[in-house]
Design a protein around this motif. Structure first.
Motif, PDB file in Angstrom:
ATOM      1  N   GLN A   1       1.006  -1.172   0.011  1.00  0.00           N
ATOM      2  CA  GLN A   1       0.103   0.186   0.039  1.00  0.00           C
ATOM      3  C   GLN A   1       0.815   1.141   0.071  1.00  0.00           C
ATOM      4  O   GLN A   1       0.620   2.381  -0.615  1.00  0.00           O
ATOM      5  N   ASP A   2       2.037   1.111   0.767  1.00  0.00           N
ATOM      6  CA  ASP A   2       3.015   2.265   0.695  1.00  0.00           C
ATOM      7  C   ASP A   2       3.765   2.608  -0.763  1.00  0.00           C
ATOM      8  O   ASP A   2       3.978   3.597  -1.101  1.00  0.00           O
ATOM      9  N   ALA A   3       4.040   1.450  -1.133  1.00  0.00           N
ATOM     10  CA  ALA A   3       4.379   1.822  -2.590  1.00  0.00           C
ATOM     11  C   ALA A   3       3.168   2.184  -3.713  1.00  0.00           C
ATOM     12  O   ALA A   3       3.753   3.250  -4.569  1.00  0.00           O
ATOM     13  N   LEU A   4       2.237   2.250  -3.519  1.00  0.00           N
ATOM     14  CA  LEU A   4       0.979   2.689  -4.022  1.00  0.00           C
ATOM     15  C   LEU A   4       0.903   4.353  -4.102  1.00  0.00           C
ATOM     16  O   LEU A   4       0.381   4.926  -4.789  1.00  0.00           O
ATOM     17  N   ILE A   5       0.978   4.423  -2.527  1.00  0.00           N
ATOM     18  CA  ILE A   5       0.771   5.971  -2.231  1.00  0.00           C
ATOM     19  C   ILE A   5       1.808   6.815  -3.265  1.00  0.00           C
ATOM     20  O   ILE A   5       1.425   7.888  -3.831  1.00  0.00           O
ATOM     21  N   SER A   6       3.220   6.404  -3.511  1.00  0.00           N
ATOM     22  CA  SER A   6       4.259   6.965  -4.150  1.00  0.00           C
ATOM     23  C   SER A   6       3.766   7.134  -5.724  1.00  0.00           C
ATOM     24  O   SER A   6       3.760   8.228  -6.544  1.00  0.00           O
ATOM     25  N   ILE A   7       3.219   5.957  -6.067  1.00  0.00           N
ATOM     26  CA  ILE A   7       2.817   5.904  -7.566  1.00  0.00           C
ATOM     27  C   ILE A   7       1.526   7.037  -8.048  1.00  0.00           C
ATOM     28  O   ILE A   7       1.794   7.737  -8.885  1.00  0.00           O
ATOM     29  N   LEU A   8       0.593   6.964  -6.903  1.00  0.00           N
ATOM     30  CA  LEU A   8      -0.493   7.824  -7.347  1.00  0.00           C
ATOM     31  C   LEU A   8      -0.110   9.373  -6.745  1.00  0.00           C
ATOM     32  O   LEU A   8      -0.719  10.326  -7.411  1.00  0.00           O
ATOM     33  N   SER A   9       0.836   9.615  -6.123  1.00  0.00           N
ATOM     34  CA  SER A   9       1.377  10.885  -5.474  1.00  0.00           C
ATOM     35  C   SER A   9       2.093  11.470  -6.684  1.00  0.00           C
ATOM     36  O   SER A   9       2.078  12.709  -7.334  1.00  0.00           O
ATOM     37  N   GLU A  10       3.374  10.789  -7.034  1.00  0.00           N
ATOM     38  CA  GLU A  10       4.459  11.487  -7.870  1.00  0.00           C
ATOM     39  C   GLU A  10       4.098  11.030  -9.527  1.00  0.00           C
ATOM     40  O   GLU A  10       4.568  11.774 -10.315  1.00  0.00           O
ATOM     41  N   LYS A  11       3.469  10.027  -9.600  1.00  0.00           N
ATOM     42  CA  LYS A  11       2.930   9.430 -10.930  1.00  0.00           C
ATOM     43  C   LYS A  11       4.285   9.036 -11.633  1.00  0.00           C
ATOM     44  O   LYS A  11       4.299   9.274 -13.232  1.00  0.00           O
ATOM     45  N   TYR A  12       5.174   8.478 -11.075  1.00  0.00           N
ATOM     46  CA  TYR A  12       6.348   7.971 -11.878  1.00  0.00           C
ATOM     47  C   TYR A  12       6.919   6.891 -10.993  1.00  0.00           C
ATOM     48  O   TYR A  12       6.495   6.596  -9.546  1.00  0.00           O
ATOM     49  N   ILE A  13       7.520   5.806 -11.470  1.00  0.00           N
ATOM     50  CA  ILE A  13       8.138   4.841 -10.822  1.00  0.00           C
ATOM     51  C   ILE A  13       9.633   4.893 -10.930  1.00  0.00           C
ATOM     52  O   ILE A  13       9.891   4.775 -12.239  1.00  0.00           O
ATOM     53  N   SER A  14      10.679   4.838 -10.239  1.00  0.00           N
ATOM     54  CA  SER A  14      11.904   5.026 -10.200  1.00  0.00           C
ATOM     55  C   SER A  14      12.290   3.411 -10.267  1.00  0.00           C
ATOM     56  O   SER A  14      12.057   2.750  -9.510  1.00  0.00           O
ATOM     57  N   VAL A  15      13.498   3.234 -11.190  1.00  0.00           N
ATOM     58  CA  VAL A  15      14.114   2.050 -11.351  1.00  0.00           C
ATOM     59  C   VAL A  15      15.594   2.241 -11.024  1.00  0.00           C
ATOM     60  O   VAL A  15      16.503   2.293 -12.045  1.00  0.00           O
TER      61      VAL A  15
END
Length: 374
Positions: free
Chosen positions: A167-181
């Motif tokens: 759920q915490d990982a989803l917060i970042s996606i919904l907030s920042e609208k990107y995924i860091s690799v």
């Protein structure tokens, strides 16, 4: 479509979606395939006032405001959380919304205790990594990442079943609208960030009976607009749903079987009685484990129809319907059997004397089914 066990909505209704897209002259947010008005029309069906050349069937039955609020949310930068009891049509509404907006409802993550961050971000093709190292080619994007890259709708089923880390990982996606690799490096040319394209959003579903399993954090709740889907209580709407699904079932299985309207009424009234009994119960032990949703009602009817068809009956009868109802709802023994037995003796038996019709046969079939399971 004929060779698929269950076609997703965008395939099942492809011809209708193509037609709606061809006549749609309304403004479309982002990369949406249909305008908000057409999305609503696709889900709720057409009316005479729409002035269309053909009828658009109603596919989801519920309050119009739920659909409109869902569409408005998806046109914003917030996620949509559909929450309600099991069987209230949350997943079906999410599928229809995704099909109408993106023409792809299959970008789905199923929340379970075993769901990890990899399931919503990315993982790696091990053999390619060994051969060529970590690169965008050897990365396996999650359905959510694919939705981000294509500007589509990603779905997260049973969000409260997943752990707090997910759920915490989803917060970042919904907030920042990107995924860091980070595995791809940190310099400007490393292509180590996947950005969401316009049109990306997430539809999540949550079971209201799962409270306390993995409660959503306040931070995650703020990233969603909530739409609560109640159990269907409007008899007219519920009747329409049951009839719609019955006709669909008969077509799909190519079954020619008479389903008397009187038996649909028996089924609807039985579920209404059992819901009223559950609402008046003083403890959980006095309630059936079943949520008594419309979906479970349809499941009872489907079981009865298939039983009748496979074992040579030309029409559905009350005895078979009662047997299917007891078999489907008696999940705990002896608790659920005792509740159903009390219902038969306290409600169905007097009604069979007063009203007759299908009720005496329904009573007899219910008693036999309980005796078999006891």
């Amino acid at each position: 479509m004929s060779d698929l066990l269950r076609a997703p909505a965008e395939i099942k209704y492809a011809e209708e979606l193509d037609w709606l897209e061809s006549i749609d002259d309304g403004p479309k947010p982002f990369s949406w395939r249909l305008s908000p008005k057409m999305v609503r029309l696709f889900i709720l069906g057409s009316e005479r006032a729409d002035g269309l050349d053909r009828e658009v069937t109603q596919k989801w039955f519920g309050d119009r405001s739920f659909v409109e609020r869902s569409i408005v949310t998806l046109a914003s930068d917030r996620g949509l959380l559909l929450i309600g009891d099991p069987g209230t049509g949350k997943s079906w509404l999410a599928e229809l919304l995704s099909a109408a907006i993106s023409r792809n409802s299959t970008l789905v993550v199923q929340g379970t205790a075993g769901t990890t961050e990899d399931h919503i971000k990315y993982s790696w093709n091990v053999s390619m990594v060994i051969a060529k190292g970590q690169s965008r080619e050897s990365m396996i994007p999650s359905p959510i990442m694919t939705a981000m890259e294509t500007g589509a709708i990603g779905r997260f089923e049973e969000l409260t079943r997943s752990t707090s880390d997910v759920q915490d990982a989803l917060i970042s996606i919904l907030s920042e609208k990107y995924i860091s690799v980070p595995e791809l490096g940190s310099d400007a040319d490393s292509d180590n960030i996947v950005f969401a394209k316009p049109g990306f959003s997430v539809i999540a579903t949550a079971n209201s009976r799962d409270r306390g399993v993995n409660d959503l954090s306040s931070a995650l709740k703020r990233r969603f607009n909530f739409v609560r889907i109640p159990v269907m209580t409007n008899k007219k709407s519920e009747t329409e749903i049951v009839r719609f699904r019955t006709e669909e079932l008969l077509r799909r299985h190519r079954i020619e079987l008479d389903v008397p309207p009187t038996l649909l009424d028996v089924l609807l009234r039985s579920f209404a009685d059992l819901r009223a009994s559950a609402a008046a119960a003083g403890s959980e032990d006095e309630k059936l484990e079943s949520a008594l949703s419309t979906a479970e009602q349809i499941g009872v009817l489907e079981d009865a129809i298939l039983h009748s068809n496979f074992f040579g009956q030309s029409a559905l009868n009350a005895r078979t319907l009662a047997s299917s109802l007891v078999g489907s709802l008696a999940r705990r023994a002896p608790e659920d059997l005792a509740i159903l037995n009390k219902y038969l003796h306290g409600v169905v038996e007097p009604r069979s004397v007063e009203e007759g019709g299908s009720w005496p046969e329904f009573l007899e079939g219910g008693r036999d089914a309980i005796a078999t399971l006891s």
